[in-house]
Scaffold this motif. Structure first.
Motif, PDB file in Angstrom:
ATOM      1  N   ARG A   1     -55.675   1.112  32.062  1.00 51.85           N
ATOM      2  CA  ARG A   1     -55.818   2.094  33.150  1.00 51.85           C
ATOM      3  C   ARG A   1     -57.077   2.935  32.962  1.00 51.85           C
ATOM      4  NH1 ARG A   1     -55.407   3.871  38.242  1.00 51.85           N
ATOM      5  NH2 ARG A   1     -54.717   6.027  38.435  1.00 51.85           N
ATOM      6  N   VAL A   2     -57.362   3.350  31.725  1.00 52.03           N
ATOM      7  CA  VAL A   2     -58.564   4.136  31.442  1.00 52.03           C
ATOM      8  C   VAL A   2     -59.814   3.318  31.749  1.00 52.03           C
ATOM      9  CG1 VAL A   2     -59.930   5.187  29.598  1.00 52.03           C
ATOM     10  CG2 VAL A   2     -57.473   5.645  29.746  1.00 52.03           C
TER      11      VAL A   2
ATOM     12  N   LYS B 157     -62.665   4.208  34.508  1.00 52.84           N
ATOM     13  CA  LYS B 157     -64.060   4.380  34.107  1.00 52.84           C
ATOM     14  C   LYS B 157     -64.988   3.530  34.960  1.00 52.84           C
ATOM     15  CE  LYS B 157     -63.652   5.854  29.293  1.00 52.84           C
ATOM     16  NZ  LYS B 157     -63.864   5.484  27.873  1.00 52.84           N
ATOM     17  N   GLN B 158     -64.503   2.378  35.372  1.00 58.84           N
ATOM     18  CA  GLN B 158     -65.309   1.492  36.203  1.00 58.84           C
ATOM     19  C   GLN B 158     -65.377   1.967  37.646  1.00 58.84           C
ATOM     20  OE1 GLN B 158     -63.326  -2.246  35.522  1.00 58.84           O
ATOM     21  NE2 GLN B 158     -64.526  -2.715  33.691  1.00 58.84           N
TER      22      GLN B 158
ATOM     23  N   ILE C  30     -62.368  11.455  44.405  1.00 62.85           N
ATOM     24  CA  ILE C  30     -61.682  11.517  43.110  1.00 62.85           C
ATOM     25  C   ILE C  30     -60.168  11.472  43.280  1.00 62.85           C
ATOM     26  CG2 ILE C  30     -61.158  13.071  41.176  1.00 62.85           C
ATOM     27  CD1 ILE C  30     -64.117  14.014  41.394  1.00 62.85           C
ATOM     28  N   LEU C  31     -59.658  12.249  44.236  1.00 61.44           N
ATOM     29  CA  LEU C  31     -58.211  12.288  44.453  1.00 61.44           C
ATOM     30  C   LEU C  31     -57.686  10.935  44.913  1.00 61.44           C
ATOM     31  CD1 LEU C  31     -57.766  15.801  46.135  1.00 61.44           C
ATOM     32  CD2 LEU C  31     -57.330  15.147  43.765  1.00 61.44           C
ATOM     33  N   ARG C  32     -58.455  10.230  45.694  1.00 67.29           N
ATOM     34  CA  ARG C  32     -58.018   8.896  46.128  1.00 67.29           C
ATOM     35  C   ARG C  32     -57.972   7.932  44.950  1.00 67.29           C
ATOM     36  NH1 ARG C  32     -60.895  10.204  50.824  1.00 67.29           N
ATOM     37  NH2 ARG C  32     -62.843   9.351  49.984  1.00 67.29           N
ATOM     38  N   LYS C  33     -58.902   8.067  44.029  1.00 67.15           N
ATOM     39  CA  LYS C  33     -58.958   7.146  42.893  1.00 67.15           C
ATOM     40  C   LYS C  33     -57.917   7.475  41.821  1.00 67.15           C
ATOM     41  CE  LYS C  33     -63.891   6.225  43.550  1.00 67.15           C
ATOM     42  NZ  LYS C  33     -65.266   6.388  43.014  1.00 67.15           N
ATOM     43  N   LEU C  34     -57.714   8.764  41.560  1.00 68.77           N
ATOM     44  CA  LEU C  34     -56.772   9.175  40.517  1.00 68.77           C
ATOM     45  C   LEU C  34     -55.363   9.423  41.036  1.00 68.77           C
ATOM     46  CD1 LEU C  34     -58.894  11.611  38.292  1.00 68.77           C
ATOM     47  CD2 LEU C  34     -58.374   9.208  37.922  1.00 68.77           C
TER      48      LEU C  34
ATOM     49  N   ALA D  97     -57.555  13.250  33.992  1.00 70.93           N
ATOM     50  CA  ALA D  97     -58.735  12.603  33.419  1.00 70.93           C
ATOM     51  C   ALA D  97     -58.912  12.995  31.953  1.00 70.93           C
ATOM     52  CB  ALA D  97     -59.970  12.982  34.227  1.00 70.93           C
ATOM     53  N   ARG D  98     -58.689  14.293  31.652  1.00 77.05           N
ATOM     54  CA  ARG D  98     -58.806  14.757  30.256  1.00 77.05           C
ATOM     55  C   ARG D  98     -57.746  14.101  29.377  1.00 77.05           C
ATOM     56  NH1 ARG D  98     -56.097  19.166  28.817  1.00 77.05           N
ATOM     57  NH2 ARG D  98     -56.484  20.213  30.819  1.00 77.05           N
ATOM     58  N   ASP D  99     -56.512  14.074  29.863  1.00 78.66           N
ATOM     59  CA  ASP D  99     -55.422  13.496  29.080  1.00 78.66           C
ATOM     60  C   ASP D  99     -55.650  12.012  28.805  1.00 78.66           C
ATOM     61  OD1 ASP D  99     -54.210  15.951  29.082  1.00 78.66           O
ATOM     62  OD2 ASP D  99     -52.774  15.469  30.672  1.00 78.66           O
ATOM     63  N   MET D 100     -56.323  11.337  29.714  1.00 78.48           N
ATOM     64  CA  MET D 100     -56.590   9.908  29.550  1.00 78.48           C
ATOM     65  C   MET D 100     -57.844   9.644  28.727  1.00 78.48           C
ATOM     66  SD  MET D 100     -55.550   8.429  33.308  1.00 78.48           S
ATOM     67  CE  MET D 100     -55.569   6.720  32.790  1.00 78.48           C
ATOM     68  N   GLY D 101     -58.531  10.719  28.314  1.00 79.74           N
ATOM     69  CA  GLY D 101     -59.701  10.554  27.460  1.00 79.74           C
ATOM     70  C   GLY D 101     -60.978  10.199  28.182  1.00 79.74           C
ATOM     71  N   LEU D 102     -61.032  10.422  29.491  1.00 74.09           N
ATOM     72  CA  LEU D 102     -62.232  10.071  30.251  1.00 74.09           C
ATOM     73  C   LEU D 102     -63.418  10.966  29.918  1.00 74.09           C
ATOM     74  CD1 LEU D 102     -60.804   9.314  33.821  1.00 74.09           C
ATOM     75  CD2 LEU D 102     -61.378   7.716  32.003  1.00 74.09           C
ATOM     76  N   PHE D 103     -63.139  12.166  29.406  1.00 72.44           N
ATOM     77  CA  PHE D 103     -64.233  13.086  29.103  1.00 72.44           C
ATOM     78  C   PHE D 103     -64.819  12.858  27.720  1.00 72.44           C
ATOM     79  CE2 PHE D 103     -61.920  16.404  31.924  1.00 72.44           C
ATOM     80  CZ  PHE D 103     -62.328  15.723  33.059  1.00 72.44           C
ATOM     81  N   GLY D 104     -64.137  12.103  26.880  1.00 74.98           N
ATOM     82  CA  GLY D 104     -64.617  11.914  25.517  1.00 74.98           C
ATOM     83  C   GLY D 104     -64.140  13.035  24.616  1.00 74.98           C
TER      84      GLY D 104
END
Length: 229
Positions: free
Chosen positions: A149-150, A154-155, A195-199, A211-218
Motif C-alpha cells: 500500500r505504501v 508513493k507512486q 490527495i483526499l481522492r488518493k488517500l 501519510a505519516r503513519d504509513m511512513g511516506l514522510f520518511g
C-alpha cells in the motif's frame, strides 16, 4: 449413540495401523475407510460417506494432503484435521487456506479423539501447537500488505502533494501553504482534493496523519511535530 464416521489418509502403514487400533477404542468413532496414496484418497472421497478426515499432509514425500483437503471441502461438508509431524508455518497456513479445520501433530496423538469430536460438533479452535505460527504468518502478510500500500501511494502521490501533506501535518493552514509555495490558495485546494481522492481521508489533517503513519514522510518527519505559529 451418534457415531462419527472417520476417513484416514496416511501413507505410513505402521502408523495408520496403530492409529486405527487407538481410535477403535472410542465408542463413538467409526473408521469407515483408509487411504495410503492420493489416488486411493480421491477414490475414498468419491465413494465413501464420512464426517471427519484425518489427513496426512505429506504423501509420498509431497504435500498432497493440502490439495486433497481442498477436494474434500469442495465435494462435501466433512471436516478435515491435518495430522502430521511437520511444523513449517508455510504448510500450516496453506492447509488452513485449503479448508482444514485444525492442524494436529502426530506426537499429540492422545488429543486426536477429542479433536475429532470438536470438529464434528463445529467446536474446533486452532491447536496451540500451531497457533503462534499462524499468528506470525498473519502478521507477516499484514506487513506485506502495508508495504504494498505504501509503495502504491508513493507512486501515485506527486512530490508537490507530498510536500503539502508534510506542511499540513506540521500544523500549517492552506493559506500558509499557499504563501510558502508561492501559489494561489485555489491551487493548494486542488492539490488537497487530489490527495483526499488518493488517500481516501475525510479531511486533509486525517490524510496527513495517515501519510505519516504509513511512513511516506520518511524518518525526518516521523515524530509528526507541529510547527510554531
Amino acid at each position: 449413540m451418534e457415531m462419527i464416521k472417520v476417513l484416514i489418509v496416511e501413507d505410513d502403514r505402521d502408523w495408520l495401523r496403530g492409529l486405527g487400533v487407538y481410535l477403535g477404542r472410542e465408542a463413538d468413532i467409526e473408521i469407515v475407510g483408509t487411504a495410503n496414496t492420493a489416488e486411493e484418497a480421491m477414490q475414498a472421497i468419491r465413494t465413501l460417506r464420512f464426517d471427519v478426515v484425518l489427513m496426512d499432509i505429506m504423501l509420498a514425500s509431497q504435500a498432497e494432503g493440502i490439495w486433497l483437503t481442498s477436494k474434500v471441502c469442495e465435494s462435501c461438508r466433512a471436516k478435515v484435521l491435518m495430522l502430521t509431524s511437520m511444523e513449517q508455518k508455510e504448510l500450516i497456513f496453506e492447509a488452513f487456506q485449503a479448508g482444514a479445520t485444525d492442524y494436529l501433530l502426530k506426537s499429540a496423538y492422545e488429543e486426536i479423539p477429542a479433536a475429532i469430536r470438536a470438529a464434528y460438533h463445529s467446536r474446533s479452535g486452532i491447536h496451540s501447537s500451531v497457533a503462534d505460527q499462524m499468528r506470525e504468518e498473519f502478521r507477516r502478510l499484514k506487513q506485506l500488505e502495508r508495504e504494498y500500500r505504501v509503495l502504491e501511494l508513493k507512486q501515485r502521490i506527486t512530490p508537490t502533494e507530498l510536500q503539502i501533506l508534510r506542511l499540513i501535518d506540521k500544523g500549517h493552514t492552506q493559506t500558509d501553504i499557499a504563501r510558502q509555495l508561492v501559489v494561489s490558495l485555489r491551487t493548494v485546494k486542488v492539490h488537497v482534493g487530489n490527495i483526499l481522492r488518493k488517500l481516501g481521508g475525510r479531511s486533509s489533517k486525517e490524510a496527513a496523519r495517515q501519510a505519516r503513519d504509513m511512513g511516506l514522510f520518511g524518518t525526518d518527519d516521523a515524530s509528526g511535530g507541529k510547527a510554531k505559529k
